[in-house]
Design a protein around this motif. Structure first.
Motif, PDB file in Angstrom:
ATOM      1  N   PRO A 138      35.083  31.842  51.102  1.00  0.00           N
ATOM      2  CA  PRO A 138      34.996  31.974  49.638  1.00  0.00           C
ATOM      3  C   PRO A 138      34.159  33.170  49.191  1.00  0.00           C
ATOM      4  O   PRO A 138      34.471  33.792  48.171  1.00  0.00           O
ATOM      5  N   ILE A 139      33.102  33.501  49.930  1.00  0.00           N
ATOM      6  CA  ILE A 139      32.282  34.662  49.571  1.00  0.00           C
ATOM      7  C   ILE A 139      33.104  35.945  49.664  1.00  0.00           C
ATOM      8  O   ILE A 139      33.076  36.791  48.759  1.00  0.00           O
ATOM      9  N   LEU A 140      33.840  36.080  50.750  1.00  0.00           N
ATOM     10  CA  LEU A 140      34.685  37.270  50.916  1.00  0.00           C
ATOM     11  C   LEU A 140      35.797  37.302  49.872  1.00  0.00           C
ATOM     12  O   LEU A 140      36.117  38.368  49.326  1.00  0.00           O
ATOM     13  N   ALA A 141      36.381  36.150  49.577  1.00  0.00           N
ATOM     14  CA  ALA A 141      37.446  36.094  48.573  1.00  0.00           C
ATOM     15  C   ALA A 141      36.928  36.531  47.209  1.00  0.00           C
ATOM     16  O   ALA A 141      37.607  37.271  46.477  1.00  0.00           O
ATOM     17  N   ALA A 142      35.728  36.087  46.852  1.00  0.00           N
ATOM     18  CA  ALA A 142      35.143  36.489  45.569  1.00  0.00           C
ATOM     19  C   ALA A 142      34.955  37.995  45.508  1.00  0.00           C
ATOM     20  O   ALA A 142      35.259  38.645  44.492  1.00  0.00           O
ATOM     21  N   GLY A 143      34.457  38.587  46.596  1.00  0.00           N
ATOM     22  CA  GLY A 143      34.250  40.028  46.611  1.00  0.00           C
ATOM     23  C   GLY A 143      35.540  40.806  46.470  1.00  0.00           C
ATOM     24  O   GLY A 143      35.635  41.769  45.699  1.00  0.00           O
ATOM     25  N   VAL A 144      36.570  40.401  47.205  1.00  0.00           N
ATOM     26  CA  VAL A 144      37.851  41.120  47.163  1.00  0.00           C
ATOM     27  C   VAL A 144      38.476  41.017  45.769  1.00  0.00           C
ATOM     28  O   VAL A 144      38.915  42.020  45.183  1.00  0.00           O
ATOM     29  N   VAL A 199      38.339  31.782  41.425  1.00  0.00           N
ATOM     30  CA  VAL A 199      37.479  31.917  42.596  1.00  0.00           C
ATOM     31  C   VAL A 199      36.499  30.754  42.685  1.00  0.00           C
ATOM     32  O   VAL A 199      36.277  30.182  43.764  1.00  0.00           O
ATOM     33  N   LEU A 200      35.893  30.379  41.566  1.00  0.00           N
ATOM     34  CA  LEU A 200      34.934  29.275  41.569  1.00  0.00           C
ATOM     35  C   LEU A 200      35.618  27.963  41.934  1.00  0.00           C
ATOM     36  O   LEU A 200      35.065  27.148  42.686  1.00  0.00           O
ATOM     37  N   THR A 201      36.824  27.752  41.423  1.00  0.00           N
ATOM     38  CA  THR A 201      37.572  26.534  41.763  1.00  0.00           C
ATOM     39  C   THR A 201      37.858  26.474  43.256  1.00  0.00           C
ATOM     40  O   THR A 201      37.685  25.429  43.895  1.00  0.00           O
ATOM     41  N   TYR A 202      38.295  27.597  43.814  1.00  0.00           N
ATOM     42  CA  TYR A 202      38.537  27.651  45.259  1.00  0.00           C
ATOM     43  C   TYR A 202      37.258  27.367  46.034  1.00  0.00           C
ATOM     44  O   TYR A 202      37.273  26.635  47.038  1.00  0.00           O
ATOM     45  N   SER A 203      36.136  27.917  45.587  1.00  0.00           N
ATOM     46  CA  SER A 203      34.860  27.701  46.272  1.00  0.00           C
ATOM     47  C   SER A 203      34.480  26.227  46.253  1.00  0.00           C
ATOM     48  O   SER A 203      34.056  25.669  47.269  1.00  0.00           O
ATOM     49  N   VAL A 204      34.620  25.581  45.097  1.00  0.00           N
ATOM     50  CA  VAL A 204      34.249  24.170  44.981  1.00  0.00           C
ATOM     51  C   VAL A 204      35.162  23.304  45.842  1.00  0.00           C
ATOM     52  O   VAL A 204      34.700  22.426  46.586  1.00  0.00           O
ATOM     53  N   LEU A 205      36.467  23.555  45.765  1.00  0.00           N
ATOM     54  CA  LEU A 205      37.410  22.737  46.536  1.00  0.00           C
ATOM     55  C   LEU A 205      37.206  22.917  48.032  1.00  0.00           C
ATOM     56  O   LEU A 205      37.244  21.935  48.794  1.00  0.00           O
ATOM     57  N   SER A 206      37.004  24.145  48.481  1.00  0.00           N
ATOM     58  CA  SER A 206      36.810  24.359  49.909  1.00  0.00           C
ATOM     59  C   SER A 206      35.505  23.741  50.373  1.00  0.00           C
ATOM     60  O   SER A 206      35.417  23.215  51.494  1.00  0.00           O
ATOM     61  N   PHE A 207      34.474  23.770  49.533  1.00  0.00           N
ATOM     62  CA  PHE A 207      33.198  23.151  49.873  1.00  0.00           C
ATOM     63  C   PHE A 207      33.350  21.634  50.009  1.00  0.00           C
ATOM     64  O   PHE A 207      32.921  21.037  51.001  1.00  0.00           O
TER      65      PHE A 207
END
Length: 476
Positions: A67-73, A93-101
């Motif tokens: 998720p960190i790399l995805a946010a940067g890209v 991006v935030l939704t993806y981060s929360v779901l993956s977490f």
């Protein structure tokens, strides 16, 4: 005579000449706009997309480098887009981060979690301070992002671009370093070549029950894991079932089994003998190769109990599809006398279900398969509700002092085991083999708590009814 085509130049005023000569040095002294844009970009795509998760480094969290790399890209791609487009990208991006977490914490594949989101209205996260705090953090982050994207982040120069890439890679690398030693604690879907294990396969419980024409009761206990190098937890695991009466009636054996994914995958593991998940059964319209269907074909009645709602994860659909003739869920169990227990997953009190399980086993002379999935020990286990765990020091002063929430979990398991022993000890309890097992390790957020359990194993206890048991009741 014609006037000259050019007029003679006049001398430049001294003050204007001085100002023009001084202008370059003053401009050089001002901060370059590109670097200011970079700072705003870093605020949005490095700080705000991750700030809600970074404090968890201190207590333990699943790896988040992706998720960190995805946010940067994505941030680099949209940095010159309109503010509204940047904000939508930020929310994605935030939704993806929360779901993956969440998927990683609960050992879910991201696809399984997405498939299950429609059931989330049935849980009560407000019962958990952790969930409430996390939700508040997300709201603050979203509000901050809305204001930040309205400022210019559209740097063009290669130097701030390189700095943005370096900052993103550095944070992702730091996350990997902080998570060293914990990656195995976040297991998700099994790989195609993963060797298969299950408690059913290890014990031969199905074959033994059929060969002896005995009932088989399978109890899958929510979030029951294998303690690691903790003598007190090892002592307490299944201790409520270790009584003189139980030793007189049963031959006991125990062990551990490999697990992947979450509870529904554990059900498929034990009931259908493979790695997979429930939606595969739903999509296929059932599976006649699973244990309930096989035992039904062998002349058994097949019944399922679950202390939570039946439509949660479609159990009311796929339980019949694998061969259960009847299924009773929280509403039916509470209508039959079980109390309602609170928590993030409110349902029937597990301590009240053994009486109904016993009643089912006594209801006919035909051999039965009775399967029960518990719910109360789903994390987090709150205090202050009617789970009767607030005084868990009565079970273990050591756990109450060092690991309060683990202590509350063990208290719930102790309640269940004692209620089961009380039913088995009654004179009219029929010959029944029991397989009691965990579904997955307890998915604690806190690294210190999570490390108390094996990252890849769950325990089981197999109780095989003694053929030579004389039906004379003894006190247990």
């Amino acid at each position: 005579m014609l006037a000259p085509l050019t007029a003679p130049m006049t001398a430049m005023p001294l003050d204007l000449e001085q100002r023009l000569n001084a202008a370059p040095s003053e401009a050089e002294a001002k901060p370059k706009p590109e670097w200011g844009k970079l700072l705003n970009w870093l605020l949005i795509w490095v700080v705000l997309t991750n700030i809600a998760f970074l404090p968890l480094w201190l207590i333990g969290s699943p790896p988040r480098h992706e998720p960190i790399l995805a946010a940067g890209v994505i941030g680099l791609i949209v940095r010159r887009a309109p503010a509204w487009a940047q904000f939508i990208a930020f929310l994605a991006v935030l939704t993806y981060s929360v779901l993956s977490f969440v998927a990683a914490v609960f050992n879910l594949a991201i696809g399984s979690l997405l498939y299950s989101l429609r059931f989330m209205m049935e849980i009560q996260p407000a019962q958990s301070l952790e969930y409430v705090f996390g939700a508040c953090m997300i709201v603050v982050v979203v509000v901050g992002a809305w204001f930040a994207v309205r400022r210019d982040s559209a740097f063009i120069d290669w130097r701030p671009t390189l700095a943005a890439v370096v900052a993103t890679l550095a944070l992702a690398g730091l996350d990997l370093w902080m998570g060293q030693g914990m990656r195995g604690h976040y297991k998700q879907a099994a790989s195609a070549d993963a060797p298969f294990e299950s408690a059913m396969m290890a014990t031969g419980a199905e074959q033994n029950a059929i060969a002896n024409n005995r009932n088989l009761a399978i109890i899958m206990v929510e979030s029951m894991g294998v303690p690691v190098e903790n003598a007190e937890m090892e002592r307490l695991l299944f201790s409520g079932l270790d009584t003189p009466m139980m030793r007189e009636r049963f031959t006991a054996s125990s062990g551990t089994s490999l697990y992947y994914n979450s509870t529904t995958a554990a059900e498929v593991r034990e009931l259908c003998g493979r790695w997979g998940d429930y939606y595969e059964i739903v999509d296929a319209g059932g599976d006649a190769s699973c244990l309930p269907a096989r035992m039904k074909n062998a002349g058994y009645e097949t019944h399922a109990l679950h202390s939570f709602a039946g439509f949660f994860f479609d159990r009311e659909t796929w339980y019949p599809g694998i061969g259960f003739e009847t299924s009773r869920f929280a509403d039916e169990l509470t209508d039959a006398g079980a109390q309602v227990c609170g928590g993030v997953f409110p349902g029937a009190c597990d301590r009240d279900v053994p009486a109904q399980l016993a009643e089912q086993l006594k209801s006919t002379d035909k051999p039965q398969l009775v399967y029960w999935l518990t719910v109360n020990s789903h994390l987090p286990v709150p205090s202050g509700v009617n789970l009767e765990v607030d005084n868990c020091e009565q079970l273990s002063p050591e756990l109450a002092r060092d690991y309060p929430m683990i202590c509350r979990q063990f208290s719930l398991w102790d309640q269940l085991e004692k209620a089961l022993v009380a039913e088995i000890g009654k004179p009219d309890f029929p010959p029944t083999d029991f397989l009691i097992l965990g579904d997955h390790m307890p998915p604690y957020f806190d690294r210190r708590l999570r490390e108390q359990f094996a990252p890849d194993r769950v325990p089981y206890l197999y109780l095989q009814w003694r053929d030579d048991f004389a039906a004379e009741p003894t006190d247990g």
